[in-house]
Write a protein that holds these residues in place. Structure first.
Motif, PDB file in Angstrom:
ATOM      1  N   PHE A 138     -25.214   2.169 -22.526  1.00 53.55           N
ATOM      2  CA  PHE A 138     -25.741   2.979 -21.434  1.00 53.55           C
ATOM      3  C   PHE A 138     -25.504   2.250 -20.118  1.00 53.55           C
ATOM      4  CE2 PHE A 138     -29.100   0.205 -22.891  1.00 53.55           C
ATOM      5  CZ  PHE A 138     -29.697  -0.265 -21.733  1.00 53.55           C
ATOM      6  N   ASP A 139     -25.539   3.003 -19.026  1.00 51.53           N
ATOM      7  CA  ASP A 139     -25.341   2.460 -17.681  1.00 51.53           C
ATOM      8  C   ASP A 139     -26.686   2.307 -16.993  1.00 51.53           C
ATOM      9  OD1 ASP A 139     -22.672   2.630 -18.242  1.00 51.53           O
ATOM     10  OD2 ASP A 139     -22.345   4.466 -17.086  1.00 51.53           O
ATOM     11  N   PHE A 140     -26.872   1.171 -16.334  1.00 47.50           N
ATOM     12  CA  PHE A 140     -28.121   0.918 -15.620  1.00 47.50           C
ATOM     13  C   PHE A 140     -27.833   0.054 -14.400  1.00 47.50           C
ATOM     14  CE2 PHE A 140     -32.322  -1.419 -15.322  1.00 47.50           C
ATOM     15  CZ  PHE A 140     -33.020  -0.339 -14.812  1.00 47.50           C
ATOM     16  N   LEU A 141     -28.078   0.593 -13.209  1.00 49.62           N
ATOM     17  CA  LEU A 141     -27.892  -0.129 -11.947  1.00 49.62           C
ATOM     18  C   LEU A 141     -26.470  -0.652 -11.795  1.00 49.62           C
ATOM     19  CD1 LEU A 141     -31.242  -2.150 -11.879  1.00 49.62           C
ATOM     20  CD2 LEU A 141     -30.758   0.080 -10.871  1.00 49.62           C
ATOM     21  N   GLY A 142     -25.501   0.165 -12.154  1.00 52.03           N
ATOM     22  CA  GLY A 142     -24.101  -0.221 -11.995  1.00 52.03           C
ATOM     23  C   GLY A 142     -23.571  -1.138 -13.066  1.00 52.03           C
ATOM     24  N   VAL A 143     -24.355  -1.346 -14.139  1.00 48.70           N
ATOM     25  CA  VAL A 143     -23.960  -2.245 -15.215  1.00 48.70           C
ATOM     26  C   VAL A 143     -23.902  -1.473 -16.525  1.00 48.70           C
ATOM     27  CG1 VAL A 143     -24.573  -4.319 -16.510  1.00 48.70           C
ATOM     28  CG2 VAL A 143     -24.991  -4.220 -14.055  1.00 48.70           C
ATOM     29  N   GLN A 155     -19.979 -11.216 -35.998  1.00 48.51           N
ATOM     30  CA  GLN A 155     -21.249 -11.100 -35.298  1.00 48.51           C
ATOM     31  C   GLN A 155     -21.152 -10.085 -34.168  1.00 48.51           C
ATOM     32  OE1 GLN A 155     -21.710 -15.392 -34.379  1.00 48.51           O
ATOM     33  NE2 GLN A 155     -23.627 -15.271 -35.530  1.00 48.51           N
ATOM     34  N   ARG A 156     -22.275  -9.444 -33.892  1.00 47.72           N
ATOM     35  CA  ARG A 156     -22.335  -8.439 -32.838  1.00 47.72           C
ATOM     36  C   ARG A 156     -23.302  -8.927 -31.758  1.00 47.72           C
ATOM     37  NH1 ARG A 156     -20.118  -3.743 -34.530  1.00 47.72           N
ATOM     38  NH2 ARG A 156     -21.279  -2.482 -33.043  1.00 47.72           N
ATOM     39  N   PHE A 157     -22.897  -8.759 -30.498  1.00 48.84           N
ATOM     40  CA  PHE A 157     -23.700  -9.208 -29.369  1.00 48.84           C
ATOM     41  C   PHE A 157     -23.766  -8.105 -28.320  1.00 48.84           C
ATOM     42  CE2 PHE A 157     -22.032 -13.048 -31.291  1.00 48.84           C
ATOM     43  CZ  PHE A 157     -23.146 -13.882 -31.338  1.00 48.84           C
ATOM     44  N   VAL A 158     -24.810  -8.142 -27.512  1.00 44.25           N
ATOM     45  CA  VAL A 158     -24.959  -7.196 -26.407  1.00 44.25           C
ATOM     46  C   VAL A 158     -24.247  -7.763 -25.186  1.00 44.25           C
ATOM     47  CG1 VAL A 158     -26.568  -6.029 -24.867  1.00 44.25           C
ATOM     48  CG2 VAL A 158     -27.137  -6.306 -27.287  1.00 44.25           C
ATOM     49  N   TYR A 159     -23.314  -6.980 -24.625  1.00 44.80           N
ATOM     50  CA  TYR A 159     -22.547  -7.409 -23.465  1.00 44.80           C
ATOM     51  C   TYR A 159     -22.925  -6.543 -22.261  1.00 44.80           C
ATOM     52  CZ  TYR A 159     -19.529 -10.085 -26.600  1.00 44.80           C
ATOM     53  OH  TYR A 159     -19.040 -10.983 -27.515  1.00 44.80           O
ATOM     54  N   THR A 160     -22.845  -7.155 -21.084  1.00 42.78           N
ATOM     55  CA  THR A 160     -23.053  -6.428 -19.833  1.00 42.78           C
ATOM     56  C   THR A 160     -21.815  -6.605 -18.973  1.00 42.78           C
ATOM     57  OG1 THR A 160     -24.127  -8.340 -18.807  1.00 42.78           O
ATOM     58  CG2 THR A 160     -25.547  -6.745 -19.912  1.00 42.78           C
ATOM     59  N   TYR A 161     -21.329  -5.514 -18.394  1.00 38.56           N
ATOM     60  CA  TYR A 161     -20.150  -5.577 -17.537  1.00 38.56           C
ATOM     61  C   TYR A 161     -20.193  -4.407 -16.563  1.00 38.56           C
ATOM     62  CZ  TYR A 161     -18.802  -2.652 -21.537  1.00 38.56           C
ATOM     63  OH  TYR A 161     -18.789  -1.719 -22.542  1.00 38.56           O
ATOM     64  N   PRO A 162     -19.434  -4.463 -15.469  1.00 37.21           N
ATOM     65  CA  PRO A 162     -19.492  -3.404 -14.455  1.00 37.21           C
ATOM     66  C   PRO A 162     -19.086  -2.047 -15.023  1.00 37.21           C
ATOM     67  CG  PRO A 162     -18.376  -5.343 -13.605  1.00 37.21           C
ATOM     68  CD  PRO A 162     -18.545  -5.571 -15.064  1.00 37.21           C
ATOM     69  N   THR A 163     -19.764  -1.018 -14.552  1.00 40.08           N
ATOM     70  CA  THR A 163     -19.419   0.336 -14.969  1.00 40.08           C
ATOM     71  C   THR A 163     -18.138   0.784 -14.262  1.00 40.08           C
ATOM     72  OG1 THR A 163     -20.725   1.341 -13.198  1.00 40.08           O
ATOM     73  CG2 THR A 163     -21.845   0.900 -15.296  1.00 40.08           C
ATOM     74  N   ARG A 164     -17.526   1.820 -14.796  1.00 42.83           N
ATOM     75  CA  ARG A 164     -16.323   2.367 -14.157  1.00 42.83           C
ATOM     76  C   ARG A 164     -16.651   2.941 -12.782  1.00 42.83           C
ATOM     77  NH1 ARG A 164     -13.180   5.574 -19.108  1.00 42.83           N
ATOM     78  NH2 ARG A 164     -12.815   3.720 -20.416  1.00 42.83           N
ATOM     79  N   ALA A 165     -17.842   3.531 -12.664  1.00 44.16           N
ATOM     80  CA  ALA A 165     -18.236   4.093 -11.375  1.00 44.16           C
ATOM     81  C   ALA A 165     -18.413   2.998 -10.335  1.00 44.16           C
ATOM     82  CB  ALA A 165     -19.532   4.890 -11.530  1.00 44.16           C
ATOM     83  N   ALA A 166     -18.988   1.855 -10.745  1.00 47.31           N
ATOM     84  CA  ALA A 166     -19.168   0.740  -9.806  1.00 47.31           C
ATOM     85  C   ALA A 166     -17.822   0.186  -9.357  1.00 47.31           C
ATOM     86  CB  ALA A 166     -20.000  -0.358 -10.455  1.00 47.31           C
ATOM     87  N   LEU A 167     -16.875   0.065 -10.290  1.00 47.44           N
ATOM     88  CA  LEU A 167     -15.542  -0.423  -9.934  1.00 47.44           C
ATOM     89  C   LEU A 167     -14.836   0.571  -9.020  1.00 47.44           C
ATOM     90  CD1 LEU A 167     -13.271  -2.483 -10.249  1.00 47.44           C
ATOM     91  CD2 LEU A 167     -12.568  -1.289 -12.338  1.00 47.44           C
ATOM     92  N   ALA A 168     -14.964   1.854  -9.323  1.00 48.12           N
ATOM     93  CA  ALA A 168     -14.335   2.867  -8.482  1.00 48.12           C
ATOM     94  C   ALA A 168     -14.919   2.857  -7.076  1.00 48.12           C
ATOM     95  CB  ALA A 168     -14.509   4.245  -9.117  1.00 48.12           C
ATOM     96  N   HIS A 205     -22.158  -8.816  -9.907  1.00 52.59           N
ATOM     97  CA  HIS A 205     -21.698  -8.638 -11.286  1.00 52.59           C
ATOM     98  C   HIS A 205     -21.262  -9.946 -11.954  1.00 52.59           C
ATOM     99  CE1 HIS A 205     -21.756  -4.244 -11.364  1.00 52.59           C
ATOM    100  NE2 HIS A 205     -21.300  -4.272 -10.120  1.00 52.59           N
ATOM    101  N   ARG A 206     -21.484 -11.087 -11.328  1.00 54.21           N
ATOM    102  CA  ARG A 206     -20.966 -12.338 -11.869  1.00 54.21           C
ATOM    103  C   ARG A 206     -21.747 -12.826 -13.087  1.00 54.21           C
ATOM    104  NH1 ARG A 206     -21.939 -17.155  -7.673  1.00 54.21           N
ATOM    105  NH2 ARG A 206     -20.756 -18.185  -9.331  1.00 54.21           N
TER     106      ARG A 206
END
Length: 292
Positions: A138-143, A155-168, A205-206
């Motif tokens: 899901f997207d939350f605050l541009g992430v 193993q599975r982990f939760v990742y956070t990265y910029p949304t396509r809308a934020a990059l656009a 986003h760093r």
């Protein structure tokens, strides 16, 4: 307004807020219309009152968390009984209710949230409110928050990265600043306009898995600046253009160097819930100094 009065005792401020609510709306056709309910979208008072209204949601779910799910041994006991654990995260009018349970638990909590909001005269938006699994993300605050399988591991982990809308959005800003209409200015001025935009977006986003996105943004920005230079100096060949304005193929002029997002290191951090709020200590110190 009742919740505002609970926090603010100055009647002049309360009259000002009430006047904003009754000021009406000037529509596109130039006609002023009365405000029957709510606040106009984009009004300067809307974020404040939305925050005040949605604090009811905080009080409800934070109260349940502290009473039934904190500390960790209570959550473990609930898991053994087959009960769901959940916690609310809210920023202004954007919020996420994270549930460790099944879909039935999530649907029940959505109805519970709707009931709490109804006491404030609010209702959930059917278009913007949805239930999703962490594997779907899901997207939350541009992430973008999503669980993936780590490369080369099971193993599975939760990742956070910029949304396509934020990059656009940041690409659109870069394109606007480095447009053909801005070729009247120097390269140094262009760099000084671009750098704050790039630094602000990258620093936000760093803390996620953003290295590839930063590299892409750096390449995109370089290409926009290069096209801007080609447009500004149409009669100059590539070799001379590079010699004049690029230092090792990177734009630079009069000490101004284009910020490269790809050079920013990713710094991960974990939220620590035991960090105490500084406001209580500040108020106590102020009272103590006042007594002295």
């Amino acid at each position: 307004m009742d919740r505002v009065r609970d926090r603010i005792g100055d009647k002049r401020v309360l009259r000002l807020v009430k006047a904003f609510l009754k000021a009406g709306v000037l529509s596109e056709d130039g006609v002023e219309r009365d405000t029957v309910t709510g606040t106009p979208q984009g009004g300067i008072l809307s974020p404040l009152l939305a925050n005040v209204a949605l604090s009811a949601l905080d009080e409800h779910f934070v109260g349940v968390w502290e009473k039934a799910m904190s500390p960790s041994w209570r959550r473990e006991a609930r898991r053994r009984k087959g009960l769901a654990n959940y916690r609310l995260v809210r920023y202004a009018d954007d919020w996420v209710l994270m549930v460790a349970g099944d879909r039935a638990d999530a649907e029940r909590l959505r109805s519970e949230a709707a009931t709490v909001l109804s006491t404030m005269g609010l209702r959930l938006s059917e278009e913007k409110t949805r239930i999703t699994h962490i594997d779907e993300g899901f997207d939350f605050l541009g992430v973008r928050i999503q669980r993936h399988q780590r490369w080369g591991s099971k193993q599975r982990f939760v990742y956070t990265y910029p949304t396509r809308a934020a990059l656009a959005s940041v690409k659109a800003k870069v394109k606007t600043i480095a447009s053909r209409r801005s070729t009247y200015q120097s390269l140094a001025v262009l760099i000084h306009r671009l750098n704050p935009v790039l630094r602000g977006w990258v620093n936000y986003h760093r803390h996620g898995a953003s290295s590839k996105t930063f590299a892409y943004l750096g390449a995109y920005t370089w290409r926009r600046v290069w096209l801007w230079l080609r447009t500004k100096h149409r009669k100059v060949n590539t070799k001379d253009l590079r010699r004049r304005h690029l230092n090792g193929w990177w734009p630079e002029q009069e000490g101004a160097v284009l910020f490269n997002p790809a050079t920013v290191a990713i710094t991960r951090y974990r939220y620590r819930s035991d960090i105490a709020t500084p406001w209580v200590q500040t108020i106590e110190a102020a009272l103590d100094s006042g007594l002295r």
